[in-house]
Motif scaffolding. Sequence first.
Motif, PDB file in Angstrom:
ATOM      1  N   VAL A  14       6.204   9.433   0.712  1.00 48.68           N
ATOM      2  CA  VAL A  14       6.969   9.073   1.619  1.00 48.68           C
ATOM      3  C   VAL A  14       6.660   7.474   1.823  1.00 48.68           C
ATOM      4  O   VAL A  14       7.720   6.457   2.052  1.00 48.68           O
ATOM      5  CB  VAL A  14       6.866   9.509   3.187  1.00 48.68           C
ATOM      6  CG1 VAL A  14       7.916   8.938   4.113  1.00 48.68           C
ATOM      7  CG2 VAL A  14       7.361  11.019   2.943  1.00 48.68           C
ATOM      8  N   LEU A  15       5.542   7.003   2.058  1.00 48.83           N
ATOM      9  CA  LEU A  15       5.318   5.744   2.033  1.00 48.83           C
ATOM     10  C   LEU A  15       5.714   4.898   0.767  1.00 48.83           C
ATOM     11  O   LEU A  15       6.107   3.906   0.948  1.00 48.83           O
ATOM     12  CB  LEU A  15       3.790   5.601   2.208  1.00 48.83           C
ATOM     13  CG  LEU A  15       3.165   5.849   3.646  1.00 48.83           C
ATOM     14  CD1 LEU A  15       1.273   6.020   3.644  1.00 48.83           C
ATOM     15  CD2 LEU A  15       3.459   4.790   4.589  1.00 48.83           C
ATOM     16  N   ALA A  16       5.385   5.638  -0.354  1.00 50.55           N
ATOM     17  CA  ALA A  16       5.881   4.940  -1.483  1.00 50.55           C
ATOM     18  C   ALA A  16       7.369   4.611  -1.608  1.00 50.55           C
ATOM     19  O   ALA A  16       8.025   3.646  -1.954  1.00 50.55           O
ATOM     20  CB  ALA A  16       5.351   5.664  -2.610  1.00 50.55           C
ATOM     21  N   ALA A  17       8.166   5.547  -1.035  1.00 46.87           N
ATOM     22  CA  ALA A  17       9.637   5.650  -1.070  1.00 46.87           C
ATOM     23  C   ALA A  17      10.045   4.398   0.113  1.00 46.87           C
ATOM     24  O   ALA A  17      11.003   3.658  -0.352  1.00 46.87           O
ATOM     25  CB  ALA A  17      10.161   6.814  -0.377  1.00 46.87           C
ATOM     26  N   ALA A  18       9.303   4.279   0.889  1.00 45.53           N
ATOM     27  CA  ALA A  18       9.576   3.299   1.710  1.00 45.53           C
ATOM     28  C   ALA A  18       9.323   1.795   1.283  1.00 45.53           C
ATOM     29  O   ALA A  18      10.019   0.835   1.437  1.00 45.53           O
ATOM     30  CB  ALA A  18       8.787   3.411   3.389  1.00 45.53           C
ATOM     31  N   GLN A  19       8.208   1.789   0.608  1.00 49.33           N
ATOM     32  CA  GLN A  19       7.760   0.639  -0.250  1.00 49.33           C
ATOM     33  C   GLN A  19       8.840   0.142  -1.220  1.00 49.33           C
ATOM     34  O   GLN A  19       9.169  -1.064  -1.287  1.00 49.33           O
ATOM     35  CB  GLN A  19       6.360   0.848  -0.848  1.00 49.33           C
ATOM     36  CG  GLN A  19       5.890  -0.366  -1.614  1.00 49.33           C
ATOM     37  CD  GLN A  19       5.065  -1.235  -0.494  1.00 49.33           C
ATOM     38  OE1 GLN A  19       5.882  -2.124   0.141  1.00 49.33           O
ATOM     39  NE2 GLN A  19       3.969  -1.402  -0.483  1.00 49.33           N
ATOM     40  N   LEU A  20       9.236   1.264  -1.730  1.00 47.92           N
ATOM     41  CA  LEU A  20      10.307   1.163  -2.982  1.00 47.92           C
ATOM     42  C   LEU A  20      11.561   0.304  -2.398  1.00 47.92           C
ATOM     43  O   LEU A  20      12.307  -0.519  -2.934  1.00 47.92           O
ATOM     44  CB  LEU A  20      10.357   2.145  -3.872  1.00 47.92           C
ATOM     45  CG  LEU A  20      11.600   1.973  -4.962  1.00 47.92           C
ATOM     46  CD1 LEU A  20      10.978   1.141  -6.050  1.00 47.92           C
ATOM     47  CD2 LEU A  20      11.849   3.570  -5.444  1.00 47.92           C
ATOM     48  N   SER A  21      11.919   0.912  -1.551  1.00 54.49           N
ATOM     49  CA  SER A  21      13.305   0.500  -0.742  1.00 54.49           C
ATOM     50  C   SER A  21      13.316  -0.660  -0.352  1.00 54.49           C
ATOM     51  O   SER A  21      14.278  -1.340  -0.861  1.00 54.49           O
ATOM     52  CB  SER A  21      13.748   1.674   0.519  1.00 54.49           C
ATOM     53  OG  SER A  21      12.739   1.310   1.643  1.00 54.49           O
TER      54      SER A  21
END
Length: 422
Positions: A14-21
Motif C-alpha cells: 500500500v505504501l508503494a502504491a501511494a509512492q507510485l501515485s
Amino acid sequence: MPPQILPPAGAPRVLAAAQLSNSLGDGAYYVTSALYFSRVVGLSPTQIGLALTVAWAIGSVAGVPLGALADRRGPRGTAVLLALTTGASVASFLFIRSFVPFLVAACLYAVAQCGLAAARQALLAGLVTPAARTGVLAHLQSTLNAGLAVGAALGGLALQYDTQGAYLAVFALDSVSFLLCGLVLLRLPTVPRSVGRGKGEPRLAVLRDRPYAVITALNAVLLLRMPLLSLAVPLWVVERTHAPSWVVSALFVLNALAVTAFQVRMARGVDGPRSATRTVRHSGLIMLASCAVFAFSAAGLPVWVTVAVLVAGAVLQVVAEMQQSAGSWQLSFDLAPAHQVGQYQGFFGSGVPVARTLGPLLLTSLLVVWGVPGWLLLGGILLGASLAMGPAVRRAERARAAGEEGAEHLEQVSGRRRAGAR
C-alpha cells in the motif's frame, strides 16, 4: 512490476502504491515546471531560483515540527493531511501569474513535501518491523524511480506541445496524484500515537541530540551527489567534453532504470548499524572512483571513448547512490528513539532540501569552473564524509545506550520512592 520491485503484500504494498501515485505526477512536474513559470508566467530565472531556494530552506526547518506532529497525532492522519496540502499547493500554481504568490505557493509546497516525507517514515516505522524497514524502503525507492521515469515521459509530451494548456494539464495531474496518494494512505491501519515525552524531555528532543545531528550533517554532505546528474553532469558534458548532448538524457535514464531494477538487491544484507556503516563507507570509495572517471572524460578522447567513459562514471555513481541510500535509511531508524521516529526522520530528511539548496552552487563552482581538480576534490569530500560516518555512529550508539541506562535508573529510583511512600 518485476518480482524484485514489487514489495511484500500488506502495508508495504500500500505504501508503494501511494509512492507510485504521487511520483507519476511529480515526474511530469519536475521536467516542465521551470519552463512553465519562465515562458508562461513570465518569471525570470533569478526569481524562480530565489523562490525555490527560500522554499526548500523553510521546508528543511519545517520537517522536524511536522514529524513531531506525526508522532503526537498519529502518522497516518498527518501523512494524509500533508498529501492533500501538497496537492492543493500544486493546484494553486494553475492560477499564479506573479512572483509573490509563486513564492508563497512554493513555500507551502516545500513545507508539505518535507513534512509528508517525515510522516511517511513514521508511518512505515509503525507498520513494518525494524529488520524489514530497509528492504521495504528499497522497494519504495524502486517504485519512486519507476513513477518518476513514466511521469517524466508524460511531461515530455507537454514539452513537445509547449502550450499553456499542456503545462496546466501537468499541474492538474500532479495535484490529482497527491489526492490519490492521500486516499491510498487511508487504506493503511492506524498507527498508535507516541506515548509522549519522558520526564524532563524537550518537545523537539532531536534538536539536542548532537550525535544524531552529526550523522545527519554527514549524510547531507553525501547527498550532494543528488544534483550531479540533473545539473552538474549536463553542464560538464556540454562545456568540457566532446560528447553529444543526447548523452545527458541517456545517463539520466540509465540512473533511473538502475535504481528501479537493483535498489532492492543492493539493500540486502543491510540490517543494522554495522552493516549500514560499512555500506556507506563502500559508497564513498565508489563515489571517489566515479568522480575520477568523470574527470577523465575531459581528456580530449575520441567521441565514442568519451561516451563510454561517461557511462562508466554514471554506473559507478548509481552504485554508490544505491549503497549510500540503503546505509543511511538503516542508520536513520536504528539511531532514533522508537517514540520519536517522526521528528527524527524529519530532521534526518532535512539533508535533502539542504542538498537541493546548496548543491547547485557548490557543484557548478567545483566542477564547471575548476574542472578536473574540482571532481577530485568532490570525490575526496564524499569519501571523507563516508569514512567519518563510522566514528559518528559509534558515538551515537554510546550516547543512546547511556541515555537509556539513565532513564532506567531514574525509573527505578522513582519506583523505590513510590514504594517507600506507601
